[in-house]
Design an enzyme around this catalytic site. Structure first.
Site, PDB file in Angstrom:
ATOM      1  N   CYS A  64       0.820  -1.211   0.000  1.00 35.08           N
ATOM      2  CA  CYS A  64       0.000   0.000   0.000  1.00 35.08           C
ATOM      3  C   CYS A  64       0.861   1.270   0.000  1.00 35.08           C
ATOM      4  O   CYS A  64       1.708   1.459   0.868  1.00 35.08           O
ATOM      5  CB  CYS A  64      -0.883  -0.037   1.246  1.00 35.08           C
ATOM      6  SG  CYS A  64      -1.714   1.522   1.605  1.00 35.08           S
ATOM      7  N   TYR A 195      -5.232   5.490  -9.000  1.00 33.99           N
ATOM      8  CA  TYR A 195      -6.368   4.653  -8.572  1.00 33.99           C
ATOM      9  C   TYR A 195      -7.631   5.028  -9.331  1.00 33.99           C
ATOM     10  O   TYR A 195      -8.417   4.175  -9.722  1.00 33.99           O
ATOM     11  CB  TYR A 195      -6.611   4.789  -7.057  1.00 33.99           C
ATOM     12  CG  TYR A 195      -5.678   3.934  -6.228  1.00 33.99           C
ATOM     13  CD1 TYR A 195      -6.072   2.676  -5.787  1.00 33.99           C
ATOM     14  CD2 TYR A 195      -4.396   4.373  -5.898  1.00 33.99           C
ATOM     15  CE1 TYR A 195      -5.224   1.880  -5.026  1.00 33.99           C
ATOM     16  CE2 TYR A 195      -3.533   3.589  -5.152  1.00 33.99           C
ATOM     17  CZ  TYR A 195      -3.957   2.339  -4.714  1.00 33.99           C
ATOM     18  OH  TYR A 195      -3.109   1.559  -3.975  1.00 33.99           O
TER      19      TYR A 195
END
Ligand code: GSH
Length: 321
Positions: A64, A195
């Site tokens: 992440c 994203y």
């Protein structure tokens, strides 16, 4: 993937939660307390979280990019000895982030949690929301201090300075305005921009996101023409916030998230800069391409149904001569 509702785990919500028009929407973090040098309240949340060695634990995924920046600050500020870390498995599927066995996974000794959502319900038995990483846990008050990486790096930057952190200020008073301005653009169009492009479910939403990703990369390349770092002569928070996306870009965002107009290796200054940051002592230890590639390509089955992880790219991360 899943979500907690009133403390109960629902395993079936898709990762690309969108607002009905194919656009990916990121939710705000829920725990917003601050660790401070004297335990006084920070910009948000309650007081009572004083900086003390051994009191806090950091939960991360090495995949992440948001968790990654907290790990980088933990290294830069010499906090590894006072803030231990738990590392999730790279796969994020029906149980969300888990502590299933695997190379590089560090389990949760505090609660013996099998999944991150259990850490959230330990803090709040009726928690509703996503069980995201990173999480900064307080072993004294048995709760989550913060699950917002932008805040956690600010805490790590200065709160522990009086109890043995390594000197160094990545958010110096004189540069704050400029750092905040760079951060704002980098967050929206690069960190989160990739994203938005990758999770877009309509052509229009994808195109709306992908253009600004490359406009911002072009802008960063031009900023580096006159200075070694994004805000001038010194390394700041703005550099580290950009870095976690740059280091993942060619390996995952270019292919998996369809951000394939250019690669970072095609930007001479940006690529040299990425390699320089990677070579800062302690930073390479925070970069794990097996977790990074495994996570994106194996977890997002709606984007990559076969889960096959590509072999490349072969990246030379040594410092350019
Ligand atoms: N605002 C958070 C965002 C963190 C975040 O979105 N983390 C992702 C992983 S890259 C996550 O844990 N997602 C799990 C989920 O949404 O259920 C931060 O920056 O700390």
């Amino acid at each position: 993937m899943g979500i907690l509702i009133d403390g109960h785990w629902h395993a079936d919500t898709p990762v690309n939660a969108n607002n009905g028009d194919g656009r990916f929407v990121r939710k705000d973090a829920a725990f917003r307390h601050w660790v401070t040098s004297d335990g006084s309240a920070g910009p948000t949340g309650d007081s009572g979280f004083r900086a003390e060695p051994g009191r806090y634990r950091l939960y991360v995924s090495l995949a992440c990019p948001w968790a990654h920046r907290t790990l980088i600050f933990r290294q830069l500020k010499g906090l590894a000895g006072m803030i231990p870390v738990s590392v999730t498995h790279w796969l994020m599927r029906e149980h969300g982030w888990t502590f299933n066995e695997g190379p590089g996974v560090v389990p949760d000794p505090l609660h013996g949690a099998r999944a991150m959502h259990e850490v959230y319900t330990r803090a709040d038995a009726r928690y509703s929301g996503r069980a995201t990483v990173p999480v900064l846990w307080d072993t004294q008050r048995n709760t989550i201090v913060s699950n917002e990486s932008a805040d956690i790096i600010r805490m790590f930057n200065s709160a522990f300075d009086g109890v043995g952190a390594r000197p160094g200020d990545f958010y110096p008073a004189g540069l704050r305005e400029e750092i905040d301005a760079v951060n704002a653009r980098v967050y929206d169009t690069l960190n989160n921009g990739v994203y938005k492009a990758g999770f877009a479910t309509t052509q229009a939403a994808y195109e709306e996101a992908v253009g600004p990703v490359f406009d911002t990369l072009d802008w960063l390349e031009s900023r580096l023409a006159t200075h070694p770092y994004l805000c001038g002569e010194v390394l700041t928070e703005a550099d580290w916030r950009a870095f976690t996306t740059l280091i993942r870009f060619d390996a995952v965002y270019h292919g998996h998230f369809k951000c394939n107009v250019r690669r970072i290796v095609d930007y001479p200054r940006l690529w040299a800069y990425t390699r320089r940051l990677y070579q800062v002592p302690g930073v390479a230890d925070t970069v794990n391409f097996q977790h990074i590639k495994g996570h994106y390509y194996e977890s997002h089955t709606e984007i990559n149904p076969t889960g096959v992880v590509p072999a490349g790219p072969a990246l030379d991360l040594s410092v350019p001569t």
